[in-house]
Design a protein around this motif. Structure first.
Motif, PDB file in Angstrom:
ATOM      1  N   ALA A 118      20.392  -3.605 -41.337  1.00  0.00           N
ATOM      2  CA  ALA A 118      19.937  -3.745 -39.951  1.00  0.00           C
ATOM      3  C   ALA A 118      19.982  -2.406 -39.217  1.00  0.00           C
ATOM      4  O   ALA A 118      19.052  -2.068 -38.470  1.00  0.00           O
ATOM      5  N   VAL A 119      21.055  -1.638 -39.421  1.00  0.00           N
ATOM      6  CA  VAL A 119      21.182  -0.338 -38.750  1.00  0.00           C
ATOM      7  C   VAL A 119      20.071   0.601 -39.214  1.00  0.00           C
ATOM      8  O   VAL A 119      19.411   1.262 -38.397  1.00  0.00           O
ATOM      9  N   CYS A 120      19.845   0.669 -40.525  1.00  0.00           N
ATOM     10  CA  CYS A 120      18.770   1.517 -41.040  1.00  0.00           C
ATOM     11  C   CYS A 120      17.408   0.995 -40.581  1.00  0.00           C
ATOM     12  O   CYS A 120      16.486   1.784 -40.334  1.00  0.00           O
ATOM     13  N   GLY A 121      17.311  -0.341 -40.460  1.00  0.00           N
ATOM     14  CA  GLY A 121      16.062  -0.954 -40.004  1.00  0.00           C
ATOM     15  C   GLY A 121      15.793  -0.716 -38.534  1.00  0.00           C
ATOM     16  O   GLY A 121      14.694  -1.032 -38.046  1.00  0.00           O
ATOM     17  N   MET A 122      16.755  -0.185 -37.798  1.00  0.00           N
ATOM     18  CA  MET A 122      16.533   0.203 -36.405  1.00  0.00           C
ATOM     19  C   MET A 122      16.433   1.727 -36.275  1.00  0.00           C
ATOM     20  O   MET A 122      15.648   2.239 -35.481  1.00  0.00           O
ATOM     21  N   ALA A 123      17.231   2.443 -37.074  1.00  0.00           N
ATOM     22  CA  ALA A 123      17.248   3.910 -36.982  1.00  0.00           C
ATOM     23  C   ALA A 123      15.950   4.530 -37.498  1.00  0.00           C
ATOM     24  O   ALA A 123      15.396   5.446 -36.875  1.00  0.00           O
ATOM     25  N   VAL A 124      15.446   4.031 -38.625  1.00  0.00           N
ATOM     26  CA  VAL A 124      14.238   4.633 -39.214  1.00  0.00           C
ATOM     27  C   VAL A 124      13.006   4.415 -38.321  1.00  0.00           C
ATOM     28  O   VAL A 124      12.232   5.355 -38.114  1.00  0.00           O
ATOM     29  N   PRO A 125      12.760   3.205 -37.776  1.00  0.00           N
ATOM     30  CA  PRO A 125      11.624   3.068 -36.845  1.00  0.00           C
ATOM     31  C   PRO A 125      11.732   3.991 -35.634  1.00  0.00           C
ATOM     32  O   PRO A 125      10.721   4.550 -35.188  1.00  0.00           O
ATOM     33  N   ALA A 126      12.962   4.143 -35.102  1.00  0.00           N
ATOM     34  CA  ALA A 126      13.145   5.061 -33.973  1.00  0.00           C
ATOM     35  C   ALA A 126      12.816   6.486 -34.383  1.00  0.00           C
ATOM     36  O   ALA A 126      12.190   7.242 -33.627  1.00  0.00           O
ATOM     37  N   LEU A 127      13.221   6.868 -35.607  1.00  0.00           N
ATOM     38  CA  LEU A 127      12.934   8.216 -36.114  1.00  0.00           C
ATOM     39  C   LEU A 127      11.437   8.401 -36.329  1.00  0.00           C
ATOM     40  O   LEU A 127      10.872   9.448 -35.991  1.00  0.00           O
ATOM     41  N   VAL A 128      10.775   7.382 -36.888  1.00  0.00           N
ATOM     42  CA  VAL A 128       9.323   7.453 -37.095  1.00  0.00           C
ATOM     43  C   VAL A 128       8.610   7.628 -35.755  1.00  0.00           C
ATOM     44  O   VAL A 128       7.692   8.457 -35.622  1.00  0.00           O
ATOM     45  N   LEU A 314       3.500   2.527 -36.262  1.00  0.00           N
ATOM     46  CA  LEU A 314       4.091   3.079 -37.487  1.00  0.00           C
ATOM     47  C   LEU A 314       5.569   2.706 -37.607  1.00  0.00           C
ATOM     48  O   LEU A 314       6.058   2.457 -38.713  1.00  0.00           O
ATOM     49  N   GLY A 315       6.255   2.671 -36.466  1.00  0.00           N
ATOM     50  CA  GLY A 315       7.667   2.286 -36.500  1.00  0.00           C
ATOM     51  C   GLY A 315       7.861   0.870 -37.002  1.00  0.00           C
ATOM     52  O   GLY A 315       8.741   0.601 -37.829  1.00  0.00           O
ATOM     53  N   LEU A 316       7.017  -0.049 -36.517  1.00  0.00           N
ATOM     54  CA  LEU A 316       7.138  -1.454 -36.931  1.00  0.00           C
ATOM     55  C   LEU A 316       6.700  -1.659 -38.380  1.00  0.00           C
ATOM     56  O   LEU A 316       7.374  -2.362 -39.144  1.00  0.00           O
ATOM     57  N   VAL A 317       5.580  -1.056 -38.755  1.00  0.00           N
ATOM     58  CA  VAL A 317       5.001  -1.324 -40.080  1.00  0.00           C
ATOM     59  C   VAL A 317       5.698  -0.514 -41.171  1.00  0.00           C
ATOM     60  O   VAL A 317       6.068  -1.055 -42.225  1.00  0.00           O
ATOM     61  N   VAL A 318       5.879   0.766 -40.943  1.00  0.00           N
ATOM     62  CA  VAL A 318       6.454   1.647 -41.964  1.00  0.00           C
ATOM     63  C   VAL A 318       7.972   1.763 -41.796  1.00  0.00           C
ATOM     64  O   VAL A 318       8.731   1.587 -42.754  1.00  0.00           O
ATOM     65  N   GLY A 319       8.400   2.046 -40.575  1.00  0.00           N
ATOM     66  CA  GLY A 319       9.818   2.295 -40.340  1.00  0.00           C
ATOM     67  C   GLY A 319      10.706   1.115 -40.679  1.00  0.00           C
ATOM     68  O   GLY A 319      11.752   1.268 -41.324  1.00  0.00           O
ATOM     69  N   LYS A 320      10.308  -0.085 -40.255  1.00  0.00           N
ATOM     70  CA  LYS A 320      11.111  -1.276 -40.525  1.00  0.00           C
ATOM     71  C   LYS A 320      11.243  -1.531 -42.030  1.00  0.00           C
ATOM     72  O   LYS A 320      12.339  -1.759 -42.544  1.00  0.00           O
ATOM     73  N   ALA A 321      10.113  -1.523 -42.729  1.00  0.00           N
ATOM     74  CA  ALA A 321      10.120  -1.820 -44.164  1.00  0.00           C
ATOM     75  C   ALA A 321      10.944  -0.793 -44.934  1.00  0.00           C
ATOM     76  O   ALA A 321      11.812  -1.140 -45.744  1.00  0.00           O
ATOM     77  N   VAL A 322      10.696   0.488 -44.673  1.00  0.00           N
ATOM     78  CA  VAL A 322      11.402   1.553 -45.385  1.00  0.00           C
ATOM     79  C   VAL A 322      12.886   1.553 -45.011  1.00  0.00           C
ATOM     80  O   VAL A 322      13.763   1.700 -45.873  1.00  0.00           O
ATOM     81  N   GLY A 323      13.180   1.367 -43.725  1.00  0.00           N
ATOM     82  CA  GLY A 323      14.569   1.405 -43.268  1.00  0.00           C
ATOM     83  C   GLY A 323      15.406   0.282 -43.854  1.00  0.00           C
ATOM     84  O   GLY A 323      16.494   0.513 -44.393  1.00  0.00           O
ATOM     85  N   ILE A 324      14.924  -0.943 -43.755  1.00  0.00           N
ATOM     86  CA  ILE A 324      15.692  -2.093 -44.253  1.00  0.00           C
ATOM     87  C   ILE A 324      15.804  -2.060 -45.771  1.00  0.00           C
ATOM     88  O   ILE A 324      16.893  -2.243 -46.330  1.00  0.00           O
TER      89      ILE A 324
END
Length: 466
Positions: A118-128, A314-324
């Motif tokens: 969950a943390v990575c699934g929030m941090a990566v979209p924010a980073l993207v 991009l955050g929702l589509v790429v960031g969420k998938a890659v992060g989680i």
């Protein structure tokens, strides 16, 4: 002393315990119905805002009502975002409390995977989002918009496409959403509070203290708690801290483990009563008055050219998938947790893609992040809708590839040949179960023999002399 491999390795996404399975099934059933209503409300809002009736949509959304003397003369849209969503976050608070005391999060070792995911699934979209806007020269103010997952909308997608996702994957998605909601609440409280009225905040804290004492004293009666909750909500709103924080605070105070002689804890009982109100009324009404953005060919094109809106997509589509997926894989690797033999890692990626559906809380954060720019607010809302739609299509494609396997797992989980209300898979080590099954099979065999004898007798009569 050497440790056996089985002691080192834990199963990830293995079969749930029977009580946890039953709780998850009931919770997801309500959320799925709510998700379908949410989907209908979102479509209705888009139709309403993009037809000749658009002026009436704006008039209703911006119509003010409420007592001005109490600082609560708010628009309908504002009431939906600050008032109705407090009910949604109240349920989220109860869910979080239950996960901490009775669910997956009670065991630190088991909690590592969903929490890290969950943390990575929030941090990566924010980073993207941040990288997209740093490169494109956009505003970094919307970094939190693509961080949220909408569990109800995700489950509605599963219901619409008819995917028989195993309970372990559904529970993982639910736990992700619970942790996601917690961090979303913290983001709203910390980053979207412009000013604080310490008098009103102090009053809200005192009200929460009274709420806690009444619960611990065992005081019962909705006529006590509902008026107190409204006072706490009003004070929290006037304090400058987002009013939904009061909802999650009260939810966290409820006891979610049953005492001796109790079939259900107070928290579970109240959640059972309030969840339909949240999923069936509060969230769909919020969607109705928040998702009504004007969509045209040019507006859709702008979503993919403006850095703020492109960052959300991009955050929702790429960031969420890659992060989680990345967070889950790394956590499993470093905690020596092995994936259930019934599943493969692409299944986790498909669920991670499904978590890219960020609707309710993403719309709320979008309103807070760009409240001084109404045009950009609407564009960001359109980006949330488009990003969620793309994530839904991607997840649907990935899940459909494995749907035959999911259906087989789901049917095995649900099989109850002895009709005792407990799936057979949970009784395999029970001698009484095997005795019952032997009796059932013997009765079936006897019935088959009897039918065969009847059929044989009828055949002899037909073959006899005319």
């Amino acid at each position: 002393m050497a440790t056996t491999p089985s002691a080192n390795n834990r199963k990830f996404l293995g079969r749930l315990s029977l009580p946890e399975r039953n709780f998850v099934a009931e919770a997801l059933r309500t959320e799925t119905v709510g998700g379908v209503l949410l989907l209908i409300a979102a479509v209705a809002a888009l139709v309403w805002a993009n037809t000749p009736l658009r002026d009436s949509y704006a008039s209703v959304s911006h119509f003010h009502l409420g007592p001005s003397a109490l600082g609560l003369n708010l628009s309908v849209q504002h009431w939906a975002a600050d008032g109705l969503l407090a009910v949604f976050f109240f349920v989220a608070g109860i869910e979080l409390k239950r996960e901490l005391v009775a669910g997956d999060l009670r065991d630190p070792k088991a909690a590592i995977l969903p929490v890290v995911a969950a943390v990575c699934g929030m941090a990566v979209p924010a980073l993207v989002y941040a990288l997209t806007n740093a490169i494109g020269g956009g505003s970094l103010g919307g970094w939190a918009v693509p961080t949220a997952t909408d569990i109800a909308f995700a489950l509605a997608v599963l219901a619409v496409i008819g995917t028989s996702l195993p309970s372990a994957l559904r529970a993982f998605l639910l736990t992700l959403a619970v942790v996601d909601d917690l961090f979303a609440i913290l983001i709203i409280a910390i980053f979207f509070t412009d000013h604080i009225d310490f008098g009103a905040l102090g009053g809200a804290v005192v009200g929460l203290g009274v709420f806690w004492v009444l619960l611990r004293k065992g005081v019962r009666g909705w006529y006590v708690y509902v008026p107190l909750a409204l006072v706490i909500w009003g004070l929290m709103y006037n304090s400058g801290v987002h009013a939904t924080i009061s909802g999650v605070a009260m939810g966290l105070m409820l006891r979610c483990h049953p005492h001796e002689g109790e079939e259900h804890s107070p928290g579970e009982h109240i959640e059972h009563l309030v969840r339909p109100l949240s999923a069936g009324l509060a969230v769909p009404l919020f969607a109705l008055f928040s998702a009504g953005v004007v969509v045209s060919g040019g507006a859709i094109g702008d979503v993919f050219t403006r850095p703020e809106t492109l960052g959300v997509v991009l955050g929702l589509v790429v960031g969420k998938a890659v992060g989680i997926f990345g967070g889950t894989w790394l956590a499993a690797r470093f905690t020596r947790a092995s994936l259930s033999e019934d599943l493969v890692w692409p299944d986790v990626f498909a669920v991670a893609s499904l978590a890219g559906i960020g609707f309710t809380v993403s719309l709320l954060i979008g309103e807070l992040a760009f409240k001084n720019d109404l045009v950009l607010t609407d564009e960001v809302k359109a980006a949330v809708l488009i990003g969620s739609l793309i994530a839904a299509v991607l997840a649907t494609t990935l899940l459909k590839v494995r749907n035959a396997k999911y259906r087989a797992l789901y049917e095995a989980e649900e099989l109850d040949e002895d009709s005792d209300g407990i799936p057979d898979i949970y009784e395999q080590n029970n001698p009484a179960y095997h005795l019952r099954m032997a009796e059932i099979h013997e009765r079936k065999a006897a019935e088959h023999r009897r039918l065969a004898e009847v059929a044989g007798g009828a055949s002899e009569e037909n073959d006899g002399p005319a």
